[in-house]
Structures are given as structure tokens and as C-alpha cells.
Design a protein around this motif. Structure first.
Motif, PDB file in Angstrom:
ATOM      1  N   VAL A  87       0.826  -1.202   0.000  1.00 15.31           N
ATOM      2  CA  VAL A  87       0.000   0.000   0.000  1.00 15.31           C
ATOM      3  C   VAL A  87       0.865   1.259   0.000  1.00 15.31           C
ATOM      4  N   LEU A  88       1.965   1.242   0.755  1.00 14.46           N
ATOM      5  CA  LEU A  88       2.889   2.380   0.738  1.00 14.46           C
ATOM      6  C   LEU A  88       3.456   2.593  -0.665  1.00 14.46           C
ATOM      7  N   HIS A  89       3.793   1.496  -1.333  1.00 11.81           N
ATOM      8  CA  HIS A  89       4.324   1.586  -2.700  1.00 11.81           C
ATOM      9  C   HIS A  89       3.290   2.188  -3.643  1.00 11.81           C
ATOM     10  N   GLU A 116       9.271  -6.496   2.500  1.00  7.21           N
ATOM     11  CA  GLU A 116       9.820  -5.991   1.243  1.00  7.21           C
ATOM     12  C   GLU A 116      10.779  -4.825   1.529  1.00  7.21           C
ATOM     13  N   ARG A 117      11.906  -4.883   0.875  1.00  7.56           N
ATOM     14  CA  ARG A 117      12.970  -3.891   1.088  1.00  7.56           C
ATOM     15  C   ARG A 117      12.490  -2.449   0.922  1.00  7.56           C
ATOM     16  N   ALA A 118      11.548  -2.216   0.012  1.00 10.91           N
ATOM     17  CA  ALA A 118      11.100  -0.856  -0.275  1.00 10.91           C
ATOM     18  C   ALA A 118      10.490  -0.151   0.923  1.00 10.91           C
ATOM     19  N   ALA A 119      10.035  -0.917   1.923  1.00  7.75           N
ATOM     20  CA  ALA A 119       9.310  -0.321   3.048  1.00  7.75           C
ATOM     21  C   ALA A 119      10.172  -0.050   4.270  1.00  7.75           C
ATOM     22  N   VAL A 120      11.422  -0.507   4.276  1.00  8.10           N
ATOM     23  CA  VAL A 120      12.175  -0.438   5.533  1.00  8.10           C
ATOM     24  C   VAL A 120      12.484   0.985   5.973  1.00  8.10           C
ATOM     25  N   ARG A 121      12.785   1.890   5.057  1.00  8.47           N
ATOM     26  CA  ARG A 121      13.124   3.260   5.457  1.00  8.47           C
ATOM     27  C   ARG A 121      11.915   4.032   5.975  1.00  8.47           C
ATOM     28  N   PRO A 122      10.774   4.027   5.259  1.00 14.09           N
ATOM     29  CA  PRO A 122       9.606   4.726   5.806  1.00 14.09           C
ATOM     30  C   PRO A 122       9.179   4.205   7.172  1.00 14.09           C
ATOM     31  N   LEU A 123       9.388   2.903   7.411  1.00 16.50           N
ATOM     32  CA  LEU A 123       8.956   2.294   8.670  1.00 16.50           C
ATOM     33  C   LEU A 123      10.079   2.237   9.704  1.00 16.50           C
ATOM     34  N   GLY A 124      11.223   2.817   9.411  1.00 13.57           N
ATOM     35  CA  GLY A 124      12.313   2.879  10.374  1.00 13.57           C
ATOM     36  C   GLY A 124      12.792   1.528  10.850  1.00 13.57           C
ATOM     37  N   ILE A 125      12.776   0.532   9.970  1.00 16.58           N
ATOM     38  CA  ILE A 125      13.180  -0.828  10.321  1.00 16.58           C
ATOM     39  C   ILE A 125      14.689  -0.970  10.146  1.00 16.58           C
TER      40      ILE A 125
END
Length: 273
Positions: A87-89, A116-125
């Protein structure tokens, strides 16, 4: 022995200070059960709409009690995180989509799932990466120029090899794979392979329309590339390789031609004071 090169102390101090930067804006925890798996800006997840889980419960709950301020992820961690990533993508709030799963650990280092790698920065993972510093027998450094098509730091110079550790990887398998894909080299053919250290970096990221945050631990290694072996990129993500002596390397780093992570690692290898 320390490398005798002319170092601008102001540049070196700024480089090292830049490795650990606070978020641009306050962040709150992202919970999975009782585990903290990341962080987000307080209203960031209001920008998207998620379908309820099969039993009708919401997938994300905002926690506003002082002792539980943050967002709580419901259901299976991997399934929920990857739906969130999708959904973020679709909303243009994720990084480049790679179809690559990264491990998600909690604040105690326990594996909780993958995303998924694309989400790690927005989610601070928190992510893990591996780098390889390669030197010729005469001491010169093999470095790569990143492809101009890369989403992060296009065209900048980097260590010989660098890449993320995927959920399917160990450090050893990630190093083996990245060394072949990026440089066309086999670990078994390299000499004096050794563990160098860990670089910890924390800094704001442009992912998530500026709401991202990088939290990464980089394990780096050093080696000697024997005479006659020449790096040859296999995956299309490298423009060129070059040999630089210590002064050429330092000049290029001080002029901003290298990624911050590579410059920090190489400064450590060169034992810059």
C-alpha cells in the motif's frame, strides 16, 4: 601503519558526525505485539488506507496512551508488513520496489518476520549490509562507481563491493553473492580475507516522501585482490571499477565523490586520525 595523506580535519569530523543524525521530525514506535520493530512519524500512516483483516479487525491501531504512544501492527508480522509495504508503494510512499525480503528484528534482536525492502526506510526498520574493501598487492584500492540508474547515490564511488543482507542470507552468503554479482570475483580467489568491523549509521532518508529514517548496521571486510584479477560487474549496477592510491582516494572522498558509508569505512581502513 597509518597512511600518510593530507587530511582535512573539518571534513573528517563532519563525515563521522554525519553517521549518526537524529530524525528530522519526532517518531513513534511501530509495534508488533509487545515488540518494537521500527518507527514512523506520528501521522505518517494516516496517509494510507488498509483493508481490514479477514476477521474484520483493523490491521493498524494507533496507540495514544503516553506509555504506549505509537502504532501497533496486528496479525501475522510478515503478512501484515508486506501488505503495508504494498500500500505504501501504491501511494508513492516507499522506496524502489525490489521484490526482496529483509529480516525484521525487534529491539532485542529477535527475528519477528520479513518485509519488502522498499518499506524499511519509511517504517524505520533496522537493516544489515555487508561491504568488501579490496586492495591490490601494492596497496592501491579497488573502488567502484555506482550505476547512474541506481535509486540511491547514483554515480557516486563506493567500496569494491557493498549490498544488503536479505532475509534468506547469512553474512557469509551475502558477501559471497555480492562479491560475484557486483565484481565478478570469487571469495575463494581473494587473499587475506578478514573481518574489518561494524559501521553503525542512523540518518534521515528521502523514502516515504521525506519521512524515512535509515537505521543500518554494516559489517565490512577487507581483502587483497591478487595480481591479474580484475573486477567485472555482473548485474549492471556498476559503471566502472578503478584503482586509486591513498592520496587519490582521499582527494575524491574529500570532494564528495564517495558515498558517506564508503568514505567512513575507507577512512577506518586508512586509519585517518
Amino acid at each position: 601503519m597509518a597512511t600518510q595523506v593530507a587530511v582535512d580535519p573539518g571534513w573528517l569530523g563532519a563525515l563521522r558526525a554525519g553517521a549518526i543524525q537524529p530524525p528530522l521530525r519526532p517518531r513513534v514506535p511501530l509495534w508488533a505485539g509487545e515488540s518494537v520493530i521500527g518507527s514512523v512519524e506520528p501521522d505518517f500512516l494516516h496517509k494510507i488506507a488498509l483493508q481490514p483483516l479477514s476477521e474484520g479487525r483493523h490491521q493498524l491501531l494507533k496507540e495514544e496512551h503516553p506509555e504506549r504512544l505509537g502504532w501497533r501492527l496486528m496479525g501475522d508480522v510478515t503478512i501484515s508488513l508486506n501488505q503495508l509495504a504494498k500500500v505504501l508503494h501504491e501511494a508513492g510512499l516507499a522506496g524502489a520496489w525490489r521484490d526482496e525480503q529483509l529480516a525484521v528484528h525487534d529491539q532485542f534482536g529477535h527475528l519477528k518476520g520479513t518485509v519488502e525492502r522498499a518499506a524499511v526506510r519509511p517504517l524505520g526498520i533496522t537493516t544489515q549490509a555487508v561491504h568488501l574493501v579490496g586492495q591490490a598487492p601494492d596497496g592501491r584500492f579497488w573502488v567502484q562507481q555506482r550505476s547512474f540508474g541506481k535509486s540511491n547515490d547514483p554515480g557516486l564511488w563506493d567500496t569494491l563491493v557493498g549490498g544488503m543482507v536479505s532475509a534468506a542470507d547469512t553474512l557469509d552468503t551475502a558477501l559471497l553473492r555480492e562479491t560475484w554479482e557486483e565484481a565478478g570475483l570469487r571469495i575463494a580467489d581473494l587473499q587475506q580475507l578478514r573481518y574489518g568491523g561494524r559501521l553503525t549509521t542512523r540518518r534521515p532518508a528521502t523514502d516515504g516522501a521525506g519521512a524515512g529514517y535509515v537505521i543500518e548496521d554494516i559489517e565490512w571486510y577487507g581483502c587483497t585482490v591478487p595480481e591479474g584479477l580484475v573486477p567485472d560487474n555482473q548485474d549492471g549496477e556498476v559503471e566502472q571499477f578503478r584503482l586509486m592510491d591513498a592520496q587519490q582516494l582521499l582527494d575524491a572522498m574529500q570532494q564528495g565523490h564517495f558515498t558517506a558509508d564508503a568514505a567512513l569505512i575507507l577512512a577506518d581502513v586508512m586509519k585517518l586520525a
